[in-house]
Design a protein around this motif. Structure first.
Motif, PDB file in Angstrom:
ATOM      1  N   LYS A   1       8.782  -2.084  38.921  1.00 29.16           N
ATOM      2  CA  LYS A   1       7.615  -2.457  39.711  1.00 29.16           C
ATOM      3  C   LYS A   1       8.090  -2.945  41.074  1.00 29.16           C
ATOM      4  O   LYS A   1       8.785  -3.956  41.180  1.00 29.16           O
ATOM      5  CB  LYS A   1       6.814  -3.561  39.010  1.00 29.16           C
TER       6      LYS A   1
ATOM      7  N   THR B   1      10.734  -6.268  40.118  1.00 23.99           N
ATOM      8  CA  THR B   1      10.746  -6.625  38.702  1.00 23.99           C
ATOM      9  C   THR B   1      10.737  -5.339  37.881  1.00 23.99           C
ATOM     10  O   THR B   1      10.354  -4.273  38.373  1.00 23.99           O
ATOM     11  CB  THR B   1       9.529  -7.487  38.321  1.00 23.99           C
TER      12      THR B   1
ATOM     13  N   SER C   1      11.520  -8.538  30.406  1.00 18.52           N
ATOM     14  CA  SER C   1      11.115  -8.515  31.809  1.00 18.52           C
ATOM     15  C   SER C   1      12.294  -8.982  32.653  1.00 18.52           C
ATOM     16  O   SER C   1      12.833 -10.069  32.448  1.00 18.52           O
ATOM     17  CB  SER C   1       9.914  -9.440  32.030  1.00 18.52           C
TER      18      SER C   1
ATOM     19  N   SER D   1      10.221  -3.827  33.586  1.00 22.61           N
ATOM     20  CA  SER D   1      10.069  -4.014  32.145  1.00 22.61           C
ATOM     21  C   SER D   1      10.992  -3.019  31.460  1.00 22.61           C
ATOM     22  O   SER D   1      11.029  -1.842  31.814  1.00 22.61           O
ATOM     23  CB  SER D   1       8.617  -3.813  31.704  1.00 22.61           C
TER      24      SER D   1
ATOM     25  N   SER E   1       0.548 -11.612  33.009  1.00 24.50           N
ATOM     26  CA  SER E   1       1.347 -10.771  33.889  1.00 24.50           C
ATOM     27  C   SER E   1       0.609  -9.527  34.356  1.00 24.50           C
ATOM     28  O   SER E   1       1.226  -8.602  34.849  1.00 24.50           O
ATOM     29  CB  SER E   1       2.636 -10.354  33.163  1.00 24.50           C
TER      30      SER E   1
ATOM     31  N   GLN F   1      10.497  -5.691  24.267  1.00 28.49           N
ATOM     32  CA  GLN F   1      10.431  -5.504  25.718  1.00 28.49           C
ATOM     33  C   GLN F   1      10.932  -6.745  26.449  1.00 28.49           C
ATOM     34  O   GLN F   1      10.555  -7.868  26.099  1.00 28.49           O
ATOM     35  CB  GLN F   1       8.998  -5.194  26.170  1.00 28.49           C
TER      36      GLN F   1
ATOM     37  N   GLY G   1      13.588  -9.943  36.404  1.00 29.16           N
ATOM     38  CA  GLY G   1      13.092 -10.358  37.708  1.00 29.16           C
ATOM     39  C   GLY G   1      14.205 -10.532  38.726  1.00 29.16           C
ATOM     40  O   GLY G   1      15.393 -10.547  38.376  1.00 29.16           O
TER      41      GLY G   1
ATOM     42  N   GLN H   1       0.455  -5.150  26.750  1.00 25.96           N
ATOM     43  CA  GLN H   1       1.519  -5.277  27.742  1.00 25.96           C
ATOM     44  C   GLN H   1       1.315  -4.264  28.869  1.00 25.96           C
ATOM     45  O   GLN H   1       1.150  -3.068  28.609  1.00 25.96           O
ATOM     46  CB  GLN H   1       2.887  -5.071  27.097  1.00 25.96           C
TER      47      GLN H   1
ATOM     48  N   LEU I   1       9.049  -9.940  27.703  1.00 22.11           N
ATOM     49  CA  LEU I   1       7.828  -9.461  28.325  1.00 22.11           C
ATOM     50  C   LEU I   1       6.681  -9.885  27.431  1.00 22.11           C
ATOM     51  O   LEU I   1       6.437  -9.296  26.383  1.00 22.11           O
ATOM     52  CB  LEU I   1       7.865  -7.938  28.466  1.00 22.11           C
TER      53      LEU I   1
END
Length: 334
Positions: free
Chosen positions: A166, A175, A136, A177, A232, A134, A138, A275, A210
């Motif tokens: 998100k 953001t 992340s 994932s 997170s 995974q 941003g 997660q 992530l």
């Protein structure tokens, strides 16, 4: 520069590697800071290995190469892939990954090769790879939607399985994932996505694993800590609902029970990897969990649905408790 390189590299080790490669006709491919064998190797007839088949090897002496490592790890079973992390100088970075055709061979490698003395005073460390999959992302623009982002990512990288966007309320950036099919495809995407977004869309994004670990290992950039730290996790609601005292209605502690069962069977203490995925329209928080028990070949994985708690530690405990309950059901089911 040449003098400095000669000081770093061991000519005898390099000569031995070259002789071995020619003698065995082994093909090694240099890709993005790692030298890879196989994936699959010549003559491989079966499917690509699934979860639980890869081990992480660290504390490798810097002048040891595949001519010593691959034959050693082939003793545990058929290797599907071997990846040695390399510096630009030609020196190895002290760690590697070995992927086998089945979890039993990976478990055998850990059992027989952990603390193997490769050189005098140099013992290998071999443990199960967490095979993180995974990323992340941003600093995404607020105008992007989840479906379009999924299409874009599949055009820029291989193995994209799912995307969870998100949207920050009142924020200027979003953001996401991103879940990949394998650790390798996620690792390759991590290396190219920043530049790809800059060239294709003229925007700068951040890309990182992530992870909920606050202390990454010193010699390892790809291997994730199996840590329950929830750095997170989403912020808890400002006005928590009152709850009855835990001692009045709490069921037996599933985590303690699972730990006790593992002690009785001598399979090692359970490790939790948690997660945060997304918040559902019903208000529940969704978390992916992965529970690794060292001497059980395959990890236990699933998704937990949790109501928001009062703090990050409360959420962590709730997800771990749910995961432990699921694992106990799997262990004791008829």
């Amino acid at each position: 520069m040449e003098t400095q390189q000669n000081q770093v590299l061991n000519p005898e080790s390099l000569a031995a590697l070259e002789f071995w490669v020619q003698k065995t006709a082994t093909k090694l491919v240099q890709v993005n800071g790692q030298r890879k064998y196989g994936g699959p190797p010549p003559g491989w007839n079966g499917p690509a290995p699934g979860p639980g088949c890869e081990v992480f090897i660290s504390q490798i002496p810097r002048d040891v190469y595949e001519d010593k490592l691959i034959p050693l790890f082939q003793r545990a079973g058929s290797l599907y892939e071997f990846r040695l992390m390399m510096n630009f100088s030609g020196q190895n970075r002290g760690f590697a990954y070995a992927k086998y055709g089945d979890p039993q061979s990976a478990a055998a490698a850990i059992r027989f090769l952990h603390r193997h003395e490769l050189q005098q005073g140099a013992q290998l460390a071999v443990r199960r790879s967490t095979e993180k999959r995974q990323l992340s992302l941003g600093d995404l623009p607020t105008s992007v939607d989840q479906e379009r982002l999924l299409r874009v990512l599949r055009g820029l990288s291989e193995g994209v399985e799912a995307v969870f966007l998100k949207c920050e309320k009142g924020g200027k950036k979003n953001t996401a994932s991103v879940h990949y099919t394998t650790h390798y495809t996620a690792s390759m995407a991590k290396k190219v996505l920043c530049e790809a977004f800059r060239k294709k869309f003229g925007i700068t994004i951040t890309v990182k694993w992530l992870s909920f670990s606050t202390k990454p290992r010193q010699d390892e950039e790809d291997q994730g800590e199996m840590s329950p730290t929830l750095r997170s996790f989403p912020k808890p609601p400002p006005k928590p609902r009152p709850q009855p005292p835990r001692h009045a209605l709490a069921p037996p502690d599933a985590m303690a029970l699972l730990r006790r069962v593992c002690e009785l069977f001598k399979v090692g203490a359970p490790l939790y990897d948690l997660q945060y995925l997304h918040t559902g329209s019903n208000g529940f928080l969704y978390f992916a969990y992965r529970v690794v028990i060292p001497d059980i070949p395959l990890p236990f994985t699933g998704v937990a649905q949790i109501l928001p708690g009062t703090s990050a530690p409360t959420l962590r405990d709730e997800v771990q408790r749910t995961a432990a309950e699921r694992v106990l059901k799997c262990i004791f089911q008829a």
